[in-house]
Design a protein around this motif. Structure first.
Motif, PDB file in Angstrom:
ATOM      1  N   VAL A   2     -42.099 -18.292  -9.396  1.00  0.00           N
ATOM      2  CA  VAL A   2     -41.433 -19.450  -9.397  1.00  0.00           C
ATOM      3  C   VAL A   2     -40.221 -19.766  -8.736  1.00  0.00           C
ATOM      4  CG1 VAL A   2     -40.066 -18.778 -11.556  1.00  0.00           C
ATOM      5  CG2 VAL A   2     -40.693 -21.114 -11.411  1.00  0.00           C
ATOM      6  N   GLN A   3     -40.053 -20.939  -8.290  1.00  0.00           N
ATOM      7  CA  GLN A   3     -38.668 -21.391  -7.651  1.00  0.00           C
ATOM      8  C   GLN A   3     -38.002 -22.041  -8.359  1.00  0.00           C
ATOM      9  OE1 GLN A   3     -41.927 -21.980  -5.701  1.00  0.00           O
ATOM     10  NE2 GLN A   3     -42.173 -19.843  -5.249  1.00  0.00           N
ATOM     11  N   GLY A  26     -43.828 -24.153  -8.708  1.00  0.00           N
ATOM     12  CA  GLY A  26     -44.747 -22.944  -8.259  1.00  0.00           C
ATOM     13  C   GLY A  26     -45.419 -22.391  -9.357  1.00  0.00           C
ATOM     14  N   ARG A  27     -44.959 -22.436 -10.558  1.00  0.00           N
ATOM     15  CA  ARG A  27     -45.695 -22.112 -11.661  1.00  0.00           C
ATOM     16  C   ARG A  27     -45.043 -22.734 -12.898  1.00  0.00           C
ATOM     17  NH1 ARG A  27     -47.114 -16.033 -13.284  1.00  0.00           N
ATOM     18  NH2 ARG A  27     -48.053 -16.957 -14.919  1.00  0.00           N
ATOM     19  N   ILE A  28     -45.982 -23.029 -14.111  1.00  0.00           N
ATOM     20  CA  ILE A  28     -45.475 -23.896 -14.843  1.00  0.00           C
ATOM     21  C   ILE A  28     -44.149 -23.102 -15.895  1.00  0.00           C
ATOM     22  CG2 ILE A  28     -47.417 -25.389 -15.157  1.00  0.00           C
ATOM     23  CD1 ILE A  28     -48.489 -23.428 -17.642  1.00  0.00           C
ATOM     24  N   LEU A  29     -43.213 -24.037 -16.184  1.00  0.00           N
ATOM     25  CA  LEU A  29     -42.003 -23.211 -16.565  1.00  0.00           C
ATOM     26  C   LEU A  29     -42.467 -22.753 -18.093  1.00  0.00           C
ATOM     27  CD1 LEU A  29     -39.033 -23.057 -15.891  1.00  0.00           C
ATOM     28  CD2 LEU A  29     -38.803 -25.156 -17.559  1.00  0.00           C
ATOM     29  N   SER A  30     -43.354 -23.057 -18.858  1.00  0.00           N
ATOM     30  CA  SER A  30     -43.479 -22.658 -20.217  1.00  0.00           C
ATOM     31  C   SER A  30     -44.090 -21.273 -20.354  1.00  0.00           C
ATOM     32  CB  SER A  30     -44.924 -23.664 -20.999  1.00  0.00           C
ATOM     33  OG  SER A  30     -45.822 -23.420 -20.121  1.00  0.00           O
ATOM     34  N   SER A  54     -40.980 -21.480 -25.913  1.00  0.00           N
ATOM     35  CA  SER A  54     -41.300 -22.849 -26.535  1.00  0.00           C
ATOM     36  C   SER A  54     -40.089 -23.509 -26.982  1.00  0.00           C
ATOM     37  CB  SER A  54     -42.101 -22.403 -28.028  1.00  0.00           C
ATOM     38  OG  SER A  54     -41.102 -21.515 -28.987  1.00  0.00           O
ATOM     39  N   GLY A  55     -39.153 -22.930 -26.674  1.00  0.00           N
ATOM     40  CA  GLY A  55     -37.536 -23.324 -26.936  1.00  0.00           C
ATOM     41  C   GLY A  55     -37.088 -23.294 -28.501  1.00  0.00           C
ATOM     42  N   THR A  56     -37.922 -22.409 -29.407  1.00  0.00           N
ATOM     43  CA  THR A  56     -37.728 -22.214 -30.636  1.00  0.00           C
ATOM     44  C   THR A  56     -36.454 -21.533 -30.837  1.00  0.00           C
ATOM     45  OG1 THR A  56     -40.065 -22.186 -30.788  1.00  0.00           O
ATOM     46  CG2 THR A  56     -38.756 -21.206 -32.838  1.00  0.00           C
ATOM     47  N   ASN A  77     -41.126 -29.588 -16.600  1.00  0.00           N
ATOM     48  CA  ASN A  77     -40.723 -28.261 -15.745  1.00  0.00           C
ATOM     49  C   ASN A  77     -39.229 -28.044 -15.460  1.00  0.00           C
ATOM     50  OD1 ASN A  77     -43.012 -26.769 -15.741  1.00  0.00           O
ATOM     51  ND2 ASN A  77     -43.027 -26.908 -13.532  1.00  0.00           N
ATOM     52  N   THR A  78     -38.204 -28.438 -16.640  1.00  0.00           N
ATOM     53  CA  THR A  78     -36.889 -28.211 -16.411  1.00  0.00           C
ATOM     54  C   THR A  78     -36.065 -27.649 -17.429  1.00  0.00           C
ATOM     55  OG1 THR A  78     -37.048 -30.379 -15.209  1.00  0.00           O
ATOM     56  CG2 THR A  78     -34.889 -29.952 -16.005  1.00  0.00           C
ATOM     57  N   VAL A  79     -34.990 -27.134 -17.082  1.00  0.00           N
ATOM     58  CA  VAL A  79     -34.407 -26.600 -18.032  1.00  0.00           C
ATOM     59  C   VAL A  79     -33.002 -27.073 -17.839  1.00  0.00           C
ATOM     60  CG1 VAL A  79     -33.081 -24.376 -19.076  1.00  0.00           C
ATOM     61  CG2 VAL A  79     -35.399 -24.383 -18.160  1.00  0.00           C
ATOM     62  N   TYR A  80     -32.187 -27.363 -19.035  1.00  0.00           N
ATOM     63  CA  TYR A  80     -30.897 -28.104 -19.084  1.00  0.00           C
ATOM     64  C   TYR A  80     -29.872 -27.214 -19.723  1.00  0.00           C
ATOM     65  CZ  TYR A  80     -33.810 -32.055 -18.479  1.00  0.00           C
ATOM     66  OH  TYR A  80     -34.893 -32.797 -17.857  1.00  0.00           O
ATOM     67  N   LEU A  81     -28.363 -27.163 -19.112  1.00  0.00           N
ATOM     68  CA  LEU A  81     -27.327 -26.880 -19.823  1.00  0.00           C
ATOM     69  C   LEU A  81     -26.366 -28.092 -20.256  1.00  0.00           C
ATOM     70  CD1 LEU A  81     -26.049 -24.172 -21.076  1.00  0.00           C
ATOM     71  CD2 LEU A  81     -25.003 -23.992 -18.845  1.00  0.00           C
ATOM     72  N   GLN A  82     -26.215 -28.365 -21.252  1.00  0.00           N
ATOM     73  CA  GLN A  82     -25.056 -29.445 -21.402  1.00  0.00           C
ATOM     74  C   GLN A  82     -23.943 -28.572 -21.905  1.00  0.00           C
ATOM     75  OE1 GLN A  82     -25.394 -32.757 -21.640  1.00  0.00           O
ATOM     76  NE2 GLN A  82     -23.128 -32.700 -22.151  1.00  0.00           N
ATOM     77  N   MET A  83     -22.953 -28.933 -21.155  1.00  0.00           N
ATOM     78  CA  MET A  83     -21.727 -28.441 -21.301  1.00  0.00           C
ATOM     79  C   MET A  83     -20.479 -29.499 -21.714  1.00  0.00           C
ATOM     80  SD  MET A  83     -21.681 -25.886 -17.940  1.00  0.00           S
ATOM     81  CE  MET A  83     -21.476 -27.066 -16.689  1.00  0.00           C
ATOM     82  N   ASN A  84     -19.841 -28.977 -23.019  1.00  0.00           N
ATOM     83  CA  ASN A  84     -18.846 -30.061 -23.599  1.00  0.00           C
ATOM     84  C   ASN A  84     -17.555 -29.091 -23.576  1.00  0.00           C
ATOM     85  OD1 ASN A  84     -20.965 -31.977 -23.773  1.00  0.00           O
ATOM     86  ND2 ASN A  84     -21.508 -31.362 -25.837  1.00  0.00           N
TER      87      ASN A  84
END
Length: 124
Positions: A2-3, A26-30, A54-56, A77-84
Motif C-alpha cells: 500500500v502507498q 495500491g491495496r484497499i485500506l480495510s 473496521s474502525g471499532t 480509502n482514507t484515514v483522518y486525524l482531527q487535532m483540536n
C-alpha cells in the motif's frame, strides 16, 4: 503493498485545530489497521493514535488523549486525524502508517508501511 500520502498539515496558533488526511492506494485500506505517529526535531518518532480495520477500536498516546481523534473511511480509502486544542509541543512531522496486524500495539515496529509525512507547526 500500500502507498500512503498524507495531507492537511500547516501552521496554526496554539488552541487551533487541523485535520490531517492519509490517502491510500495500491491495496484497499480495510485490510490494514492504521496509525499516526510524529517526529519532532531531535526526537524519536512517537506513536500518536491507531485504529483497527473496521474502525471499532481506537488507541491514543496519553499526550493527545481527549484532543485528537482518529477515524477512517474505508469507502474513500482514507484515514483522518482531527487535532483540536493544539499546543506548541504538538509541532512535528506527522506520519501515516499501515499495519497488517489486527490490533497493533503502540510500537512503531508493528507498522509495515509509512507515508512521507506532513508538517504541523503550532505557534505560541
Amino acid at each position: 503493498q500500500v502507498q500512503l500520502v498524507e495531507s492537511g498539515g500547516g501552521l496554526v496558533q496554539a488552541g487551533g485545530s487541523l485535520r490531517l488526511a492519509c490517502a491510500a492506494s495500491g491495496r484497499i485500506l480495510s485490510t490494514y489497521s492504521m496509525g499516526w505517529s510524529r517526529q519532532a526535531p531531535g526526537k524519536e518518532r512517537e506513536f500518536v493514535a491507531s485504529i483497527t480495520r473496521s474502525g471499532t477500536l481506537t488507541y491514543y498516546a496519553d499526550s493527545v488523549k481527549g484532543r485528537f481523534t482518529i477515524s477512517r473511511d474505508n469507502g474513500k480509502n482514507t484515514v483522518y486525524l482531527q487535532m483540536n486544542n493544539l499546543k506548541p509541543e504538538d509541532t512535528a512531522l506527522y506520519y501515516c502508517a499501515a499495519s497488517q496486524l489486527l490490533s497493533p500495539s503502540k510500537s512503531n515496529d508493528d507498522f509495515d508501511y509509512w507515508g512521507q509525512g506532513t508538517q504541523v507547526t503550532v505557534s505560541s
